[in-house]
Design a protein around this motif. Structure first.
Motif, PDB file in Angstrom:
ATOM      1  N   PRO A  21      21.103 -15.488 -15.577  1.00 26.81           N
ATOM      2  CA  PRO A  21      20.452 -15.551 -16.265  1.00 26.81           C
ATOM      3  C   PRO A  21      20.797 -16.746 -17.621  1.00 26.81           C
ATOM      4  CG  PRO A  21      20.232 -13.283 -15.787  1.00 26.81           C
ATOM      5  CD  PRO A  21      21.426 -13.944 -15.060  1.00 26.81           C
ATOM      6  N   SER A  22      21.887 -16.375 -17.748  1.00 25.55           N
ATOM      7  CA  SER A  22      22.692 -17.388 -19.026  1.00 25.55           C
ATOM      8  C   SER A  22      23.012 -18.546 -18.375  1.00 25.55           C
ATOM      9  CB  SER A  22      24.014 -16.943 -19.561  1.00 25.55           C
ATOM     10  OG  SER A  22      24.959 -16.359 -18.786  1.00 25.55           O
ATOM     11  N   THR A  23      23.448 -18.744 -17.149  1.00 21.91           N
ATOM     12  CA  THR A  23      23.659 -19.833 -16.451  1.00 21.91           C
ATOM     13  C   THR A  23      22.603 -20.865 -16.249  1.00 21.91           C
ATOM     14  OG1 THR A  23      25.760 -18.781 -15.513  1.00 21.91           O
ATOM     15  CG2 THR A  23      25.161 -20.837 -14.271  1.00 21.91           C
ATOM     16  N   VAL A  24      21.577 -20.128 -15.459  1.00 20.32           N
ATOM     17  CA  VAL A  24      20.237 -20.864 -15.377  1.00 20.32           C
ATOM     18  C   VAL A  24      19.645 -21.424 -16.723  1.00 20.32           C
ATOM     19  CG1 VAL A  24      17.977 -20.779 -14.219  1.00 20.32           C
ATOM     20  CG2 VAL A  24      19.982 -19.769 -13.070  1.00 20.32           C
ATOM     21  N   ALA A  25      19.895 -20.471 -17.662  1.00 20.70           N
ATOM     22  CA  ALA A  25      19.236 -21.125 -19.052  1.00 20.70           C
ATOM     23  C   ALA A  25      19.899 -22.363 -19.256  1.00 20.70           C
ATOM     24  CB  ALA A  25      19.255 -19.840 -19.789  1.00 20.70           C
ATOM     25  N   ALA A  26      21.304 -22.394 -19.083  1.00 19.22           N
ATOM     26  CA  ALA A  26      21.636 -23.618 -19.369  1.00 19.22           C
ATOM     27  C   ALA A  26      21.361 -24.659 -18.641  1.00 19.22           C
ATOM     28  CB  ALA A  26      23.573 -23.391 -19.407  1.00 19.22           C
ATOM     29  N   LEU A  27      21.190 -24.543 -17.723  1.00 17.00           N
ATOM     30  CA  LEU A  27      20.748 -25.497 -16.536  1.00 17.00           C
ATOM     31  C   LEU A  27      19.387 -25.985 -16.998  1.00 17.00           C
ATOM     32  CD1 LEU A  27      22.065 -24.304 -13.424  1.00 17.00           C
ATOM     33  CD2 LEU A  27      22.992 -26.235 -14.477  1.00 17.00           C
ATOM     34  N   ARG A  28      18.216 -25.021 -17.274  1.00 18.06           N
ATOM     35  CA  ARG A  28      16.901 -25.369 -17.613  1.00 18.06           C
ATOM     36  C   ARG A  28      16.985 -25.694 -18.900  1.00 18.06           C
ATOM     37  NH1 ARG A  28      13.612 -22.956 -13.954  1.00 18.06           N
ATOM     38  NH2 ARG A  28      14.396 -21.137 -13.144  1.00 18.06           N
ATOM     39  N   SER A  29      17.985 -25.942 -19.969  1.00 21.26           N
ATOM     40  CA  SER A  29      17.866 -26.195 -21.240  1.00 21.26           C
ATOM     41  C   SER A  29      17.949 -27.669 -21.452  1.00 21.26           C
ATOM     42  CB  SER A  29      19.211 -25.782 -21.869  1.00 21.26           C
ATOM     43  OG  SER A  29      19.261 -26.335 -23.242  1.00 21.26           O
ATOM     44  N   PRO A  30      16.915 -28.026 -22.190  1.00 20.62           N
ATOM     45  CA  PRO A  30      16.752 -29.575 -22.526  1.00 20.62           C
ATOM     46  C   PRO A  30      18.049 -30.233 -23.348  1.00 20.62           C
ATOM     47  CG  PRO A  30      15.538 -28.354 -24.016  1.00 20.62           C
ATOM     48  CD  PRO A  30      15.947 -27.417 -23.011  1.00 20.62           C
ATOM     49  N   LEU A  41      16.089 -18.746 -24.371  1.00 18.99           N
ATOM     50  CA  LEU A  41      16.012 -19.091 -22.963  1.00 18.99           C
ATOM     51  C   LEU A  41      16.952 -18.196 -22.310  1.00 18.99           C
ATOM     52  CD1 LEU A  41      16.729 -22.980 -23.381  1.00 18.99           C
ATOM     53  CD2 LEU A  41      14.579 -21.904 -22.883  1.00 18.99           C
ATOM     54  N   ALA A  42      18.034 -17.656 -22.418  1.00 16.19           N
ATOM     55  CA  ALA A  42      18.903 -16.904 -21.709  1.00 16.19           C
ATOM     56  C   ALA A  42      18.328 -15.400 -21.657  1.00 16.19           C
ATOM     57  CB  ALA A  42      20.220 -16.613 -22.217  1.00 16.19           C
ATOM     58  N   ALA A  43      17.452 -14.930 -22.676  1.00 18.65           N
ATOM     59  CA  ALA A  43      16.770 -13.639 -22.727  1.00 18.65           C
ATOM     60  C   ALA A  43      15.450 -13.943 -21.737  1.00 18.65           C
ATOM     61  CB  ALA A  43      16.332 -13.396 -24.058  1.00 18.65           C
ATOM     62  N   ALA A  44      14.865 -14.915 -21.789  1.00 21.39           N
ATOM     63  CA  ALA A  44      13.655 -15.081 -21.096  1.00 21.39           C
ATOM     64  C   ALA A  44      14.097 -15.143 -19.595  1.00 21.39           C
ATOM     65  CB  ALA A  44      12.972 -16.449 -21.490  1.00 21.39           C
ATOM     66  N   GLU A  45      15.056 -15.957 -19.186  1.00 23.85           N
ATOM     67  CA  GLU A  45      15.628 -15.792 -17.865  1.00 23.85           C
ATOM     68  C   GLU A  45      16.232 -14.518 -17.351  1.00 23.85           C
ATOM     69  OE1 GLU A  45      15.580 -18.032 -14.551  1.00 23.85           O
ATOM     70  OE2 GLU A  45      15.465 -18.959 -16.625  1.00 23.85           O
ATOM     71  N   ARG A  46      16.909 -13.714 -18.427  1.00 26.20           N
ATOM     72  CA  ARG A  46      17.174 -12.336 -18.028  1.00 26.20           C
ATOM     73  C   ARG A  46      15.896 -11.348 -17.620  1.00 26.20           C
ATOM     74  NH1 ARG A  46      20.259 -12.265 -21.539  1.00 26.20           N
ATOM     75  NH2 ARG A  46      22.090 -12.735 -20.698  1.00 26.20           N
ATOM     76  N   ARG A  47      14.895 -11.610 -18.764  1.00 30.33           N
ATOM     77  CA  ARG A  47      13.501 -10.671 -18.229  1.00 30.33           C
ATOM     78  C   ARG A  47      12.955 -11.074 -16.982  1.00 30.33           C
ATOM     79  NH1 ARG A  47      13.155 -11.929 -23.806  1.00 30.33           N
ATOM     80  NH2 ARG A  47      11.664 -13.600 -23.372  1.00 30.33           N
ATOM     81  N   ARG A  48      13.151 -12.415 -16.792  1.00 24.40           N
ATOM     82  CA  ARG A  48      12.433 -12.994 -15.394  1.00 24.40           C
ATOM     83  C   ARG A  48      13.454 -12.209 -14.216  1.00 24.40           C
ATOM     84  NH1 ARG A  48      12.081 -18.799 -12.801  1.00 24.40           N
ATOM     85  NH2 ARG A  48      10.960 -18.182 -11.022  1.00 24.40           N
ATOM     86  N   VAL A  49      14.470 -11.994 -14.231  1.00 25.95           N
ATOM     87  CA  VAL A  49      15.401 -11.633 -13.219  1.00 25.95           C
ATOM     88  C   VAL A  49      15.151 -10.284 -12.960  1.00 25.95           C
ATOM     89  CG1 VAL A  49      17.714 -11.185 -12.561  1.00 25.95           C
ATOM     90  CG2 VAL A  49      17.118 -13.398 -13.214  1.00 25.95           C
ATOM     91  N   GLU A  50      15.092  -9.552 -14.366  1.00 26.45           N
ATOM     92  CA  GLU A  50      14.803  -8.108 -14.518  1.00 26.45           C
ATOM     93  C   GLU A  50      13.303  -7.819 -13.695  1.00 26.45           C
ATOM     94  OE1 GLU A  50      13.805  -5.287 -17.782  1.00 26.45           O
ATOM     95  OE2 GLU A  50      15.715  -5.831 -17.922  1.00 26.45           O
ATOM     96  N   ARG A  51      12.349  -8.535 -14.028  1.00 25.76           N
ATOM     97  CA  ARG A  51      11.168  -8.434 -13.460  1.00 25.76           C
ATOM     98  C   ARG A  51      11.245  -8.564 -11.782  1.00 25.76           C
ATOM     99  NH1 ARG A  51       8.715 -11.054 -16.921  1.00 25.76           N
ATOM    100  NH2 ARG A  51       8.823 -13.040 -15.668  1.00 25.76           N
TER     101      ARG A  51
END
Length: 183
Positions: A21-30, A41-51
């Protein structure tokens, strides 16, 4: 299969759900600087992975990991700007996950063959070209957190870490395992 969904894919390593989650958020970050990644961004990615883990299927999970593979390979090839250290960590995590699929029933291992090849190339490239890390400039917080295998909290990569091989038991009549003197 009966009408129930297969859950065998959930038996693999927890590293993707922990590290990605935090790593992918860093990669997706503009932002060009990984430190500027918004916590949202990291929280959103964490929610996506959890889902995905709670309600998804092996196929949807592998689609997510294919997206991560695309991000990693794009950063490695220079087609996308991004944090190369984050790309390396994400690439290593997904590659290890994909390698473990061989132990599960089904077609997951075969379906990820192209991603494994792409990740092997990308990880190799990122290891060669990523700036050397020091204890004062860690690539990620997780890489420097003290734990049982790294009590000082120094930064190490999988390539730098000493192999964890069990020591053979002491055999009488050999020098191996003696702490001096006769024994």
């Amino acid at each position: 299969m009966s009408g129930r969904r297969s859950l065998t894919w959930l038996g693999l390593t927890p590293e993707p759900e922990r590290e990605l989650p935090s790593t992918v958020a860093a990669l997706r970050s503009p932002a060009s600087d990984a430190d500027m990644t918004a916590p949202g961004l990291a929280a959103a990615e964490r929610r996506r992975v959890e889902r995905l883990i709670l309600h998804g299927t092996e196929r949807s999970w592998l689609r997510y990991l294919a997206e991560v593979t695309d991000l990693v390979t794009a950063v490695a090839s220079g087609a996308r700007r991004g944090d190369r250290a984050a790309a390396l960590l994400a690439g290593e995590v997904v590659l290890e996950h994909h390698r473990m699929l061989i132990g599960l029933p089904g077609t997951g291992y075969g379906r990820t063959a192209a991603d494994r090849r792409a990740l092997e190339t990308a990880v190799s490239s990122l290891r060669r070209t990523s700036p050397a890390r020091s204890d004062t400039t860690p690539a990620t917080a997780e890489a420097t957190t003290p734990d049982a295998t790294n009590p000082a909290g120094t930064t190490t990569t999988a390539a730098e870490a000493p192999p964890e091989t069990p020591q053979p038991p002491h055999t009488p009549g050999t020098r191996q395992g003696r702490q001096g003197g006769r024994g």
